[in-house]
Design a protein around this motif. Structure first.
Motif, PDB file in Angstrom:
ATOM      1  N   MET A 163       8.614  -5.476 -14.078  1.00  0.00           N
ATOM      2  CA  MET A 163       8.071  -4.780 -15.240  1.00  0.00           C
ATOM      3  C   MET A 163       7.177  -3.649 -14.771  1.00  0.00           C
ATOM      4  SD  MET A 163       6.472  -6.729 -18.416  1.00  0.00           S
ATOM      5  CE  MET A 163       5.631  -5.927 -19.745  1.00  0.00           C
ATOM      6  N   LEU A 164       7.596  -2.437 -15.081  1.00  0.00           N
ATOM      7  CA  LEU A 164       6.843  -1.252 -14.674  1.00  0.00           C
ATOM      8  C   LEU A 164       6.307  -0.586 -15.930  1.00  0.00           C
ATOM      9  CD1 LEU A 164       9.576   0.169 -12.224  1.00  0.00           C
ATOM     10  CD2 LEU A 164       7.781  -1.500 -11.728  1.00  0.00           C
ATOM     11  N   LEU A 216      -7.353   0.492 -13.367  1.00  0.00           N
ATOM     12  CA  LEU A 216      -6.428   1.539 -13.790  1.00  0.00           C
ATOM     13  C   LEU A 216      -5.081   1.456 -13.077  1.00  0.00           C
ATOM     14  CD1 LEU A 216      -8.838   4.615 -13.957  1.00  0.00           C
ATOM     15  CD2 LEU A 216      -8.182   3.071 -15.786  1.00  0.00           C
ATOM     16  N   LEU A 217      -5.028   0.745 -11.966  1.00  0.00           N
ATOM     17  CA  LEU A 217      -3.771   0.636 -11.226  1.00  0.00           C
ATOM     18  C   LEU A 217      -3.661  -0.779 -10.698  1.00  0.00           C
ATOM     19  CD1 LEU A 217      -1.234   1.974 -10.065  1.00  0.00           C
ATOM     20  CD2 LEU A 217      -2.570   2.666  -8.084  1.00  0.00           C
ATOM     21  N   VAL A 218      -2.717  -1.522 -11.261  1.00  0.00           N
ATOM     22  CA  VAL A 218      -2.557  -2.929 -10.913  1.00  0.00           C
ATOM     23  C   VAL A 218      -1.122  -3.150 -10.469  1.00  0.00           C
ATOM     24  CG1 VAL A 218      -2.708  -5.300 -11.739  1.00  0.00           C
ATOM     25  CG2 VAL A 218      -4.284  -3.572 -12.631  1.00  0.00           C
ATOM     26  N   ILE A 219      -0.972  -3.706  -9.299  1.00  0.00           N
ATOM     27  CA  ILE A 219       0.377  -3.916  -8.759  1.00  0.00           C
ATOM     28  C   ILE A 219       0.492  -5.322  -8.194  1.00  0.00           C
ATOM     29  CG2 ILE A 219       2.173  -3.005  -7.226  1.00  0.00           C
ATOM     30  CD1 ILE A 219       0.636  -0.425  -7.008  1.00  0.00           C
ATOM     31  N   ALA A 229       5.703  -6.249 -10.667  1.00  0.00           N
ATOM     32  CA  ALA A 229       4.956  -5.676 -11.789  1.00  0.00           C
ATOM     33  C   ALA A 229       4.108  -4.502 -11.346  1.00  0.00           C
ATOM     34  CB  ALA A 229       4.063  -6.739 -12.431  1.00  0.00           C
ATOM     35  N   LEU A 230       3.999  -3.546 -12.240  1.00  0.00           N
ATOM     36  CA  LEU A 230       3.172  -2.361 -11.991  1.00  0.00           C
ATOM     37  C   LEU A 230       2.583  -1.920 -13.312  1.00  0.00           C
ATOM     38  CD1 LEU A 230       2.253   0.333 -10.580  1.00  0.00           C
ATOM     39  CD2 LEU A 230       4.538   1.208 -11.044  1.00  0.00           C
ATOM     40  N   TYR A 231       1.267  -1.747 -13.342  1.00  0.00           N
ATOM     41  CA  TYR A 231       0.593  -1.108 -14.466  1.00  0.00           C
ATOM     42  C   TYR A 231      -0.194   0.065 -13.911  1.00  0.00           C
ATOM     43  CZ  TYR A 231      -3.079   0.090 -17.687  1.00  0.00           C
ATOM     44  OH  TYR A 231      -3.945   0.815 -18.473  1.00  0.00           O
ATOM     45  N   ALA A 256       5.949  -2.379  -6.166  1.00  0.00           N
ATOM     46  CA  ALA A 256       6.290  -3.223  -7.315  1.00  0.00           C
ATOM     47  C   ALA A 256       7.709  -3.778  -7.213  1.00  0.00           C
ATOM     48  CB  ALA A 256       6.140  -2.430  -8.611  1.00  0.00           C
ATOM     49  N   LEU A 257       8.631  -2.942  -6.779  1.00  0.00           N
ATOM     50  CA  LEU A 257      10.029  -3.365  -6.736  1.00  0.00           C
ATOM     51  C   LEU A 257      10.390  -4.010  -5.411  1.00  0.00           C
ATOM     52  CD1 LEU A 257      11.551  -0.169  -8.389  1.00  0.00           C
ATOM     53  CD2 LEU A 257      11.382  -2.440  -9.409  1.00  0.00           C
ATOM     54  N   GLY A 258       9.532  -3.824  -4.440  1.00  0.00           N
ATOM     55  CA  GLY A 258       9.834  -4.371  -3.123  1.00  0.00           C
ATOM     56  C   GLY A 258      10.745  -3.427  -2.369  1.00  0.00           C
ATOM     57  N   SER A 259      10.519  -3.331  -1.088  1.00  0.00           N
ATOM     58  CA  SER A 259      11.395  -2.487  -0.276  1.00  0.00           C
ATOM     59  C   SER A 259      12.371  -3.377   0.468  1.00  0.00           C
ATOM     60  CB  SER A 259      10.574  -1.631   0.693  1.00  0.00           C
ATOM     61  OG  SER A 259       9.663  -2.443   1.406  1.00  0.00           O
ATOM     62  N   SER A 260      12.936  -4.302  -0.279  1.00  0.00           N
ATOM     63  CA  SER A 260      13.898  -5.222   0.336  1.00  0.00           C
ATOM     64  C   SER A 260      15.116  -4.443   0.792  1.00  0.00           C
ATOM     65  CB  SER A 260      14.306  -6.292  -0.661  1.00  0.00           C
ATOM     66  OG  SER A 260      14.759  -5.707  -1.847  1.00  0.00           O
TER      67      SER A 260
END
Lengths: 449, 742
Positions: free
Chosen positions: B111-112, B198-201, B205-207, B235-239
């Motif tokens: 969720m971004l 203001l920036l939560v990861i 998830a990313l806000y 947030a998405l992972g660099s898999s």
């Protein structure tokens, strides 16, 4: 004879001298020649001429521009420097050098040259270009100083906002305040924003009295300015300066009762029902002429609070010469107090009113046991597109419709089709059984009359 | 709130079949509020977020949430992404829909949430609102708080913040958002009485508050406050999975060029009185195209420019140039329609009377129109009066001799361009003109005619436009298909329509450098118009870029080829068959996949299938796929081999080539391939060390050697061959070696 020969010789010599003196400067001749050449040939010609000796400023400028056009940036840079050496540095030349620096990817040089050009011939375009380059180079202080160098009114709206941000970020609150004060003295959107920020600043720095005084002054200077008053009150209330906001509101009603609804709305929206009702009373007392907007504002306040007192008061002093109350006024009474609450206002219960709000007509006619008309108005209400029925109104509709149960009218309603799917669902449920709803229960009688 | 949403939100798996349980989710559901934005095209997601996400391998599918969350697409969903400015019309529906969302395969998407969370206070207070926020890794305060002048930055991660421009505190009233364990805050403010994150990861998830995203600056362009790549990767992972890549082909950066017809019939300036200077199109041919047979170029015509009844007698010369150009093997025919549309939306619901009224409404006064008539007379037959009106008074298209007709503008123009091209079997490319915002029917018509489409988008990355926010994504999705965007801005953009510094197009070099390293973000697209041939500076700039393209390590292709790669990017599916093995399917003409941060990894050719080769660039590993293998399999192994691949016996593996490999096969120690290139076919291969290879290139009959050479690979197995490829024709080559049957 000798004299004639001497005279003619002298005239010839003079003529030759004049011809020689009037010969164009070789550099000027070269300029004219270059203008007729293809650019590539002109470049070659210039290169050859430079080998023969220094060129004029104009020729160096031409050479520089041709070299830029040809992609010879290093050579162009050298030629531009020759131009600057020979002159103080014309702003246009400095602009061209700044563009060249940008093409060469040299941000530092671009800033330096754009700055020189700007301070030599300040204008908005140069200032904006320089401001952006300073931002890119991370030099906030220089960017701020650039924007402070002119009156805030000369800045674009973006630059004004940017200056405010930079001043805040630098911690120079006094300068930030000065800019806001300056900007707040306009009548545009920028001024409105600056006023909000100024009130916020006053309160944050422990000066709510100052904020109150400002808001009052603005209202006194422009008593009919709804936007400023609304913003001022909401800002003061939002920052906890409720007492100050009330003072401003009371004064504004005295200044111009016509916009009294703004004050009432600001407090009611913030949840201050008591203060809202107090201001509403002041407003009603002060405003002798009620127009449609005023009625609608009263109706909205009644809908929010459930308090019909102000509506009844306004209706009591209504005379035939005044604008008729809109249906929304009576709808609130119907919602909160039922159809019987409309009885004192039978004079207003006209077909015209019912055509605007059929739900009222249905309730009124039902009160008088006029089934055909009740049915007709119920159908009109459910098929109307303006206004649409709210959940609350659907409840009222169903209550009225229940009195038609067992009659062909009710069967007609059941058979549909009806435009409002919510009503359709309720009707179906009335036949099939109870269904859980999330609708609010029928409103109790309002208190505080 | 729709019942479908309720069913989804109840945690139930979507009843539709999962496409493939092993498919790597790479679709992101981009949510926008249609009551605030007329189209997703102008959404901040499309404008700013989509490009970095495309580069990371994600495709975006947009959904308007004005009426609640609709049906989920029938593909695995990697994430939902929103960038709202305030509460949406149905906040309860949004919260319920996203709180417990799963895709058709049962995956829970990441969720971004950029900007506003989209919920109002009432919804925040509900169970669904709390669940929605919980998935984001945050909690919201019950009251709004004031961020005033006394607020300070309490905590900031400098690796993420200050990317293009510094972060500045935005004062005002806002909902208090706080990170909730295990999510971490990367930027926290202290307001004096509260703190606000203001920036939560967190993983999945990313806000990000709007103040940490893009700052618009009308003085020079938008700027990112935070690093978009870092945000999305965290947030998405660099898999590790093979990222579809449209910047590279055969191990080299793709190069393609497009020429638009602006100025086709414009004359160059006369130097002397009485001069008859050539037309821009003629100089285009003689100076910028014909001298470069090794560089493919797509030339888009406007049919009215070639019609004497419309454009006057100059049209005959314009048509002669077009014929000459299309007869050259490196020139791909293209078209931009018949009348040069400037404003596409005007023609979506066309009414001839409306166009007439528009033109007459903006027409010159009676005095000026008299001057106009005189000007026309003095120009003689050079310009048809009928064609003058549209372009002169700001109309929606240049030529208004006839009423707009969609077929004439699209399929008809395509057919007309094809008729000029001698024996060319591929339909001409369609270049979008003007604002390049075609309506769906126009896109459909082009597609139905069998043409690729290209135009709009673009972008640049220069010293004065240094932000990634200036680069556009790969394309724009419509109901009628994908509009493929230009990769980079062209001359008209740099010179502001040739009205400002005409040497500004030299700055394309900065864009090329900055989009190559540290990340190869874009292919090398050289886009210019005939108009640039008029001016010495712009003409010289184009020549400089052509010279650079000739010397740079690129793989030149046609513009249509690039467009097909983008179409393939959109469609491709990546199927994970094991921890280090993936099957690539439905990729169309996409022939490269990429692994990032792959210094410690190499392609294992012995366990891969349909892989031509690989090459390291920076820390990325580019893998070239075999076009004639519909479902190649890529397997990695842990190895920091310099070449990025472990060869299979003595079979030559492609390292890079200035050509496209069209076919490949290996049989009894002979590797056969078909190449297509423009100009010298420089190639590099990796085989067995110190091994001899007989290299041959065939004539067009495929049998007679036109070129042969015997080479020995070096100690690492590398060898290079320069094939004298005939311009653009597929050419067979083969490598023969003593392979012992491998």
């Amino acid at each position: 004879m000798q004299r004639y020969v001497l005279a003619i010789s002298a005239i010839c010599l003079l003529a030759v001298g004049v011809v020689v003196l009037l010969q164009p400067d070789p550099m000027v001749r070269l300029e004219a020649e270059l203008a007729s050449l293809e650019p590539r040939d002109a470049l070659d010609r210039l290169a050859a001429a430079e080998k023969a000796g220094p060129l004029s400023r104009n020729l160096y400028l031409m050479h520089a521009r041709l070299d830029v056009a040809h992609g010879n940036f290093e050579a162009a840079h050298r030629e531009y420097l020759r131009v600057l050496v020979d002159a103080s540095g014309h702003a246009k030349t400095l602009d061209e050098m700044a563009e060249l620096a940008a093409l060469r990817g040299d941000l530092t040089a671009a800033v330096r040259l754009r700055k020189r050009g700007y301070f030599q011939a300040p204008d908005m375009v140069r200032r904006q270009d320089l401001g952006y380059l300073l931002r890119l180079s991370g030099n906030s202080r220089a960017e701020m100083e650039l924007l402070q160098d002119v009156s805030p009114r000369q800045l674009t709206p973006f630059e004004q906002q940017r200056l405010s941000e930079l001043l805040l970020a630098s911690g120079d609150i006094a300068a930030y305040r000065d800019v806001l004060v300056f900007l707040s003295n306009g009548t545009d959107e920028t001024a409105l924003t600056a006023r909000r920020q100024l009130l916020q600043l006053d309160i944050e720095t422990g000066q709510p009295d100052q904020a109150m005084a400002r808001a009052s002054d603005w209202n006194t200077a422009a008593p009919a300015d709804r936007d400023t008053l609304d913003q001022s009150l909401r800002t003061l209330i939002g920052r906890g300066a409720t007492t100050e906001a009330l003072t401003v509101a009371e004064r504004s009603i005295v200044n111009d009762p016509e916009i009294g609804d703004v004050s009432v709305d600001a407090f009611l929206a913030a949840g201050y029902g008591g203060i809202g009702r107090h201001l509403q009373t002041l407003w009603l007392d002060a405003d002798p002429n009620f127009d449609l907007a005023d009625w609608l504002a009263l109706a909205l306040n009644a809908e929010r609070s459930g308090d019909m007192a102000a509506l009844r008061r306004a209706l009591a002093r209504h005379t035939t010469g005044d604008a008729p109350p809109p249906p929304a006024v009576f709808l609130q009474m119907l919602r909160y107090q039922g159809a019987r609450a409309l009885l004192p206002y039978r004079a207003f219960m006209t077909p015209d009113l019912f055509s605007q709000m059929p739900l009222l007509g249905a309730a009124w006619c039902n009160l008088h046991r006029d089934m055909p008309q009740t049915f007709a108005y119920l159908r009109d209400a459910v098929n109307a597109t303006d206004p649409l029925l709210t959940e609350w109104d659907r409840q009222i509709w169903m209550l009225v419709a229940q009195d038609l149960r067992g009659t062909p009218y009710y069967r007609d309603l059941l058979s549909g089709p009806l435009a409002d799917s919510g009503i359709t669902t309720l009707l179906r449920a009335s036949v099939l059984g109870l269904v859980p709803t999330s609708f609010p229960a029928a409103a109790p009688a309002a208190t505080g009359d | 709130m729709s019942c479908a949403v309720v069913a989804c939100a109840a945690g139930a798996r979507d009843a539709r079949a999962c496409r493939d349980a092993l498919e790597v989710p790479r679709t992101i559901l981009a949510l926008y509020d249609g009551t605030q934005l007329a189209s997703s095209r102008i959404s901040p997601i499309h404008r700013y977020a989509e490009m970095p996400l495309n580069d990371l391998g994600y495709r975006l599918v947009y959904q308007d949430v004005a009426h609640g969350l609709g049906t989920m697409p029938d593909v695995p969903i990697a994430a939902t992404l929103s960038w709202f400015e305030g509460p949406v019309p149905d906040p309860a529906g949004l919260a319920a829909g996203l709180a417990d969302l799963r895709d058709t395969c049962g995956h829970v998407p990441a969720m971004l949430t950029l900007g506003d969370i989209g919920l109002d206070d009432a919804t925040i207070a509900t169970a669904a609102g709390a669940a929605y926020l919980g998935r984001l890794g945050v909690v919201a305060g019950s009251d709004q708080i004031s961020v005033g002048t006394s607020a300070i930055v309490q905590k900031v991660d400098d690796r993420l913040i200050g990317y293009d421009t510094m972060f500045d505190i935005r004062t005002g009233i806002q909902t208090r958002i706080m990170a909730r364990d295990p999510a971490a805050s990367y930027l926290t403010l202290d307001t004096g009485s509260d703190t606000i994150d203001l920036l939560v990861i967190s993983p999945g998830a990313l806000y990000a508050d709007s103040s940490v995203l893009v700052r618009e600056d009308p003085r020079g362009g938008p700027l990112w406050v935070s690093d978009p790549f870092a945000l999305f990767e965290l947030a998405l992972g660099s898999s590790q999975w093979p990222v579809p890549d449209v910047t590279t082909l055969s191990g080299r950066r793709i190069y393609f060029a497009t020429v638009d017809s602006d100025g086709w019939l414009l004359r160059l300036p006369a130097r002397q009185f009485g001069d008859q200077p050539p037309f821009a199109s003629e100089v285009l041919d003689s100076d910028l195209i014909s001298p470069f047979p090794d560089l493919p170029v797509s030339v888009a015509l406007i049919q009215s420019d070639l019609d004497a009844n419309v454009a006057g007698i100059a049209a005959d010369r314009g048509r002669a140039v077009a014929s000459h150009l299309f007869g050259q093997p490196q020139v791909q025919p293209a078209t931009s329609g018949a009348s040069m549309i400037y404003n596409w939306s005007f023609f979506a619901d066309y009414n001839a009377q409306s166009e007439q009224a528009l033109l007459l409404g903006g027409a010159t006064t009676s005095v000026d129109s008299g001057m106009l008539v005189n000007a026309i007379r003095s120009l003689g037959d050079q310009v048809s009066p009928r064609s003058l009106l549209g372009g002169g008074v700001g109309g929606p298209r240049k030529y208004v001799n006839t009423a707009f007709d969609l077929w004439t503008e699209t399929a008809g123009a395509i057919a007309a361009s094809a008729a000029i091209a001698p024996g060319d079997t591929a339909p001409p490319l369609y270049r979008w003109s003007g604002d390049a915002m075609p309506f769906a029917a126009a896109l459909s018509s082009v597609s139905a005619a069998g043409s690729e489409n290209l135009g709009g988008g673009g972008g640049r990355l220069t010293m004065v436009r240094p932000s990634l926010a200036n680069l556009m994504p790969l394309g724009f999705r419509t109901d009628a298909g994908l509009q493929v965007y230009d990769a980079l801005d062209g001359d008209a953009d740099y010179t502001q329509g040739w009205t400002s510094n005409t040497a500004a197009f030299y700055a394309l070099q900065q864009t090329l450098d900055r989009t190559e390293a540290p990340r190869r973000l874009k292919p090398f697209q050289l886009s210019f118009a005939a108009r640039s041939a008029v001016d010495f500076a712009s003409r010289s700039a184009v020549r400089a870029h052509l010279a650079y393209a000739r010397s740079a390590e690129v793989t030149p292709v046609t513009a249509a080829r690039y467009a097909r790669a983008v179409i393939g990017y959109d469609a491709v599916q990546i199927i994970a068959e094991g921890p280090l093995t993936w099957r690539i399917q439905d990729r169309g003409d996409l022939q490269t996949v990429r692994f990032d941060d792959a210094v410690a990894w190499s392609v294992d050719l012995s366990r891969s299938n349909g892989v031509l080769g690989a090459r390291r660039t920076g820390t990325s590993l580019y893998v070239a796929l075999a076009p004639d293998n519909a479902q190649p399999r890529v397997t990695l192994l842990q190895s920091n081999a310099a070449a990025g691949l472990v060869p299979q016996g003595s079979t030559p593996a492609l390292v890079h080539a200035r050509a496209e490999i069209l076919q490949s096969a290996r049989d009894n120690c002979i590797s056969r391939m078909v190449l297509r290139g423009f100009g010298p076919g420089n190639t590099e291969w990796l085989g067995a060390p110190d091994h001899a290879y007989d290299v041959e290139m065939m004539e067009s009959d495929g049998l007679t050697p036109a070129f042969w050479q015997t080479l020995t690979s070096d100690a690492e197995g590398r060898f290079s061959v320069e094939f004298p490829l005939p311009g653009s024709a597929p050419t067979a080559i083969r490598f023969t070696d003593a392979c012992n049957g491998s």
